[in-house]
Motif scaffolding. Structure first.
Motif, short mmCIF file in Angstrom:
data_model
loop_
_atom_site.label_atom_id
_atom_site.label_comp_id
_atom_site.label_asym_id
_atom_site.label_seq_id
_atom_site.Cartn_x
_atom_site.Cartn_y
_atom_site.Cartn_z
N GLY A 57 -38.23 -11.96 -1.19
CA GLY A 57 -37.72 -11.06 -2.22
C GLY A 57 -38.65 -9.89 -2.47
N ALA A 58 -39.95 -10.14 -2.43
CA ALA A 58 -40.92 -9.06 -2.62
C ALA A 58 -40.78 -8.02 -1.52
CB ALA A 58 -42.34 -9.62 -2.65
N ALA A 59 -40.63 -8.46 -0.28
CA ALA A 59 -40.46 -7.53 0.83
C ALA A 59 -39.15 -6.76 0.69
CB ALA A 59 -40.49 -8.28 2.16
N ARG A 60 -38.10 -7.47 0.26
CA ARG A 60 -36.80 -6.82 0.07
C ARG A 60 -36.93 -5.66 -0.93
NH1 ARG A 60 -33.77 -11.09 -1.77
NH2 ARG A 60 -34.43 -10.61 -3.87
N GLY A 61 -37.65 -5.90 -2.01
CA GLY A 61 -37.82 -4.86 -3.02
C GLY A 61 -38.64 -3.68 -2.53
N VAL A 62 -39.75 -3.96 -1.88
CA VAL A 62 -40.64 -2.90 -1.42
C VAL A 62 -40.07 -2.15 -0.22
CG1 VAL A 62 -42.91 -2.42 -0.42
CG2 VAL A 62 -42.72 -3.98 -2.35
N LEU A 63 -39.61 -2.86 0.78
CA LEU A 63 -39.18 -2.23 2.03
C LEU A 63 -37.77 -1.66 1.99
CD1 LEU A 63 -40.69 -4.86 4.48
CD2 LEU A 63 -41.63 -2.61 3.90
N GLY A 65 -35.92 -1.49 -1.16
CA GLY A 65 -35.58 -1.01 -2.48
C GLY A 65 -34.42 -1.75 -3.11
N ILE A 66 -34.25 -3.01 -2.73
CA ILE A 66 -33.17 -3.82 -3.29
C ILE A 66 -33.79 -4.84 -4.24
CG2 ILE A 66 -31.32 -5.46 -2.79
CD1 ILE A 66 -31.18 -4.21 0.04
N THR A 67 -33.43 -4.74 -5.50
CA THR A 67 -33.97 -5.66 -6.50
C THR A 67 -33.05 -6.85 -6.70
OG1 THR A 67 -32.86 -4.60 -8.36
CG2 THR A 67 -35.03 -3.70 -7.73
N LEU A 68 -33.61 -7.91 -7.25
CA LEU A 68 -32.81 -9.08 -7.57
C LEU A 68 -31.75 -8.72 -8.61
CD1 LEU A 68 -32.33 -12.04 -7.07
CD2 LEU A 68 -34.06 -12.58 -8.79
N ASP A 69 -32.10 -7.89 -9.58
CA ASP A 69 -31.13 -7.46 -10.59
C ASP A 69 -29.96 -6.71 -9.96
OD1 ASP A 69 -32.55 -8.59 -12.67
OD2 ASP A 69 -33.55 -6.72 -13.25
N GLU A 70 -30.25 -5.85 -8.99
CA GLU A 70 -29.18 -5.13 -8.31
C GLU A 70 -28.27 -6.11 -7.57
OE1 GLU A 70 -28.52 -1.57 -5.01
OE2 GLU A 70 -30.51 -2.44 -5.21
N MET A 71 -28.87 -7.08 -6.89
CA MET A 71 -28.06 -8.06 -6.16
C MET A 71 -27.19 -8.86 -7.12
SD MET A 71 -30.67 -9.23 -3.16
CE MET A 71 -29.57 -10.50 -2.58
N LYS A 72 -27.77 -9.27 -8.26
CA LYS A 72 -27.00 -10.02 -9.26
C LYS A 72 -25.85 -9.18 -9.81
CE LYS A 72 -30.57 -13.20 -10.84
NZ LYS A 72 -31.47 -13.57 -11.95
N TYR A 83 -24.89 -9.13 1.62
CA TYR A 83 -26.32 -8.82 1.55
C TYR A 83 -26.76 -8.11 2.84
CZ TYR A 83 -31.34 -9.23 1.87
OH TYR A 83 -32.66 -8.94 2.06
N ALA A 84 -26.38 -8.64 3.99
CA ALA A 84 -26.77 -8.02 5.26
C ALA A 84 -26.23 -6.58 5.33
CB ALA A 84 -26.27 -8.85 6.44
N THR A 85 -25.02 -6.37 4.83
CA THR A 85 -24.44 -5.03 4.83
C THR A 85 -25.23 -4.10 3.92
OG1 THR A 85 -22.25 -5.92 5.33
CG2 THR A 85 -22.33 -3.70 4.38
N LEU A 86 -25.56 -4.56 2.72
CA LEU A 86 -26.37 -3.76 1.81
C LEU A 86 -27.71 -3.43 2.43
CD1 LEU A 86 -26.90 -2.47 -0.99
CD2 LEU A 86 -27.66 -4.74 -1.76
N LEU A 87 -28.34 -4.40 3.06
CA LEU A 87 -29.64 -4.20 3.69
C LEU A 87 -29.54 -3.18 4.83
CD1 LEU A 87 -32.61 -5.06 3.72
CD2 LEU A 87 -31.93 -7.02 5.13
#
Length: 162
Positions: A57-63, A65-72, A83-87
């Motif tokens: 999750g930390a890498a997702r946010g930094v690399l 720019g996807i936060t857990l709040d955004e995913m929720k 998720y794969a599409t968003l990434l």
């Protein structure tokens, strides 16, 4: 890498170079094998902009720019096609490439904390056209799954390139 991986990467490279298109990759459970295959082709600097192993999750946010709040807020869970599409979209946008290619799953030997079994991954391509797919190998063999994930991601990308 195996012969299938190399052949797919060469096919993709030729198409991207001919079209003057670029790609950014984000992979998780493939562990860098997708990027390694694309980078192994001579001339990769013409089409390969970046690759990232987005494993936490930390890498997702930094690399990405996807936060857990955004995913929720979007109702998206990790290791899913949305998720794969968003990434893939996010990597494409952030790195200003023609294509984004993303993979997220559970290589094994056990499943992930989201309830997916070992051998489960979701792959997405974002660009002039989009596609997402799920692969379930039914195996708990981590190394074989990682290779299978990379091959399937390259197959899907090659299909999208036409």
């Amino acid at each position: 890498m195996n012969d299938r991986t190399e052949a797919l990467a060469e096919k993709i490279a030729a198409r991207l170079i001919a079209r003057k298109e670029t790609v950014a990759v984000a992979e998780g459970s493939a562990g860098g094998l997708i990027s390694a295959a694309l980078l192994a082709v001579p001339g990769a600097s013409a089409y390969f902009v970046s690759g990232a192993v987005v494993y936490t999750g930390a890498a997702r946010g930094v690399l990405a720019g996807i936060t857990l709040d955004e995913m929720k807020s979007l109702g998206i869970r990790p290791a899913s096609e949305p998720y794969a599409t968003l990434l893939a979209r996010r990597m494409r946008e952030r790195l200003e490439t023609t294509w984004g290619l993303a993979e997220a799953g559970a290589a094994g030997p056990t499943g992930n904390r989201y309830g997916d079994p070992a051998g489960h991954t979701c792959i997405a391509v974002a660009g002039p056209s989009e596609r997402a797919a799920t692969l379930r190998t039914g195996s708990s063999d981590r190394r074989n799954n990682m290779q299978a994930f990379a091959v399937r991601a390259l197959e899907i990308f090659a299909e999208q390139l036409g």
